[in-house]
Design a protein around this motif. Structure first.
Motif, PDB file in Angstrom:
ATOM      1  N   LEU A   1       0.820  -1.201   0.000  1.00  0.00           N
ATOM      2  CA  LEU A   1       0.000   0.000   0.000  1.00  0.00           C
ATOM      3  C   LEU A   1       0.863   1.264   0.000  1.00  0.00           C
ATOM      4  CD1 LEU A   1      -2.829  -0.960   2.532  1.00  0.00           C
ATOM      5  CD2 LEU A   1      -2.808  -1.199   0.055  1.00  0.00           C
TER       6      LEU A   1
ATOM      7  N   ALA B   1       0.487   4.021  -2.851  1.00  0.00           N
ATOM      8  CA  ALA B   1       0.107   5.391  -2.487  1.00  0.00           C
ATOM      9  C   ALA B   1       1.054   6.412  -3.102  1.00  0.00           C
ATOM     10  CB  ALA B   1       0.076   5.540  -0.971  1.00  0.00           C
TER      11      ALA B   1
ATOM     12  N   ASN C   1      -0.389   6.327  -6.984  1.00  0.00           N
ATOM     13  CA  ASN C   1      -1.765   6.795  -7.154  1.00  0.00           C
ATOM     14  C   ASN C   1      -2.500   6.503  -5.848  1.00  0.00           C
ATOM     15  OD1 ASN C   1      -4.294   7.540  -8.016  1.00  0.00           O
ATOM     16  ND2 ASN C   1      -4.502   5.935  -9.569  1.00  0.00           N
ATOM     17  N   LYS C   2      -2.538   7.505  -4.969  1.00  0.00           N
ATOM     18  CA  LYS C   2      -3.041   7.265  -3.616  1.00  0.00           C
ATOM     19  C   LYS C   2      -4.556   7.075  -3.609  1.00  0.00           C
ATOM     20  CE  LYS C   2      -1.214   9.385  -0.093  1.00  0.00           C
ATOM     21  NZ  LYS C   2      -0.861  10.408   0.932  1.00  0.00           N
TER      22      LYS C   2
ATOM     23  N   GLU D   1      -4.763   5.365   2.363  1.00  0.00           N
ATOM     24  CA  GLU D   1      -3.679   5.895   3.189  1.00  0.00           C
ATOM     25  C   GLU D   1      -2.961   4.734   3.870  1.00  0.00           C
ATOM     26  OE1 GLU D   1      -1.428   9.004   4.061  1.00  0.00           O
ATOM     27  OE2 GLU D   1      -3.459   9.437   3.312  1.00  0.00           O
ATOM     28  N   PRO D   2      -1.668   4.526   3.589  1.00  0.00           N
ATOM     29  CA  PRO D   2      -0.958   3.410   4.232  1.00  0.00           C
ATOM     30  C   PRO D   2      -0.727   3.667   5.712  1.00  0.00           C
ATOM     31  CG  PRO D   2       0.559   4.719   2.933  1.00  0.00           C
ATOM     32  CD  PRO D   2      -0.813   5.275   2.664  1.00  0.00           C
TER      33      PRO D   2
ATOM     34  N   CYS E   1      -1.116  -5.233  -3.460  1.00  0.00           N
ATOM     35  CA  CYS E   1      -2.365  -4.699  -2.892  1.00  0.00           C
ATOM     36  C   CYS E   1      -3.457  -5.754  -2.887  1.00  0.00           C
ATOM     37  CB  CYS E   1      -2.814  -3.471  -3.677  1.00  0.00           C
ATOM     38  SG  CYS E   1      -1.709  -2.050  -3.504  1.00  0.00           S
TER      39      CYS E   1
ATOM     40  N   ALA F   1      -6.827   0.039  -3.488  1.00  0.00           N
ATOM     41  CA  ALA F   1      -5.512   0.416  -4.013  1.00  0.00           C
ATOM     42  C   ALA F   1      -5.183  -0.397  -5.266  1.00  0.00           C
ATOM     43  CB  ALA F   1      -4.438   0.210  -2.952  1.00  0.00           C
TER      44      ALA F   1
END
Length: 210
Positions: free
Chosen positions: A101, A105, A108-109, A112-113, A184, A194
């Protein structure tokens, strides 16, 4: 480009064509060259992801004394710069790239990790232990803010992209979007959003490839 023999590529394309992931396209200008058209990129990605779920990814999770994702990322990147300085001029250089993740992120977020996942070369694990200085003892992956995954193929690092983080101006090495999609997908429900974002980055519609 992918450092495979012509026979391996040929067998792979034939197999993809039999399963209708791609269709072969005749090149009238040169019959020695084989081209193919992707029929359904999304189906291809998801089938690849289901197959990759059968392979166990070896990891180690460390407590490096950080309390949130941003500080963990900053701590790791500082350690990576130390690694690069220590190994400068030597034959073997540190191999790493952001995955999971966190890597997605950075591209291309969509999610939110909360923790950092980094792919490394397992043979260099001791190098990272020396500069990251993890706390002794075992940490469960779900409880750790830093997890290192051991890449089964070092081509993963060659395919990685170098980018500059727009917020911190730090140099990042990020796994290829196809690898990030697989990462992901493995992350479960939270990672599926994600993974969808990585599909947009890959843009695997119908197209021609030599």
């Amino acid at each position: 480009d992918v450092e495979l023999s012509e026979s391996t590529v040929s067998r792979s394309v034939d197999s993809l064509a039999r399963d209708r992931f791609v269709s072969l396209v005749e090149n009238v200008a040169d019959n020695r060259e084989r081209r193919f058209r992707v029929l359904n990129g999304e189906r291809l990605l998801e089938t690849w992801a289901r197959a990759s779920e059968m392979k166990r990814v070896e990891t180690v999770s460390w407590d490096v004394g950080t309390t949130d994702f941003p500080t963990t990322l900053d701590y790791f990147l500082k350690a990576a710069r130390v690694q690069d300085d220590q190994r400068a001029g030597l034959d073997e250089t540190p191999q790493w790239c952001l995955g999971g993740l966190a890597g997605a992120a950075a591209v291309n977020k969509a999610v939110e990790p909360s923790a950092l996942f980094v792919w490394i070369d397992r043979r260099q694990l001791n190098w990272w232990a020396d500069v990251l200085m993890p706390a002794p003892g075992t940490v469960r992956q779900g409880d750790a803010l830093l997890t290192l995954g051991f890449a089964s193929d070092t081509y993963l690092f060659e395919a990685a992209d170098d980018e500059i983080d727009s917020t911190t101006a730090a140099a990042l090495r990020i796994a290829d979007p196809a690898q990030l999609f697989l990462d992901c997908w493995r992350a479960g429900e939270r990672g599926l959003e994600a993974a969808e974002a990585m599909k947009d980055v890959l843009n695997l519609g119908s197209g021609i490839a030599a």
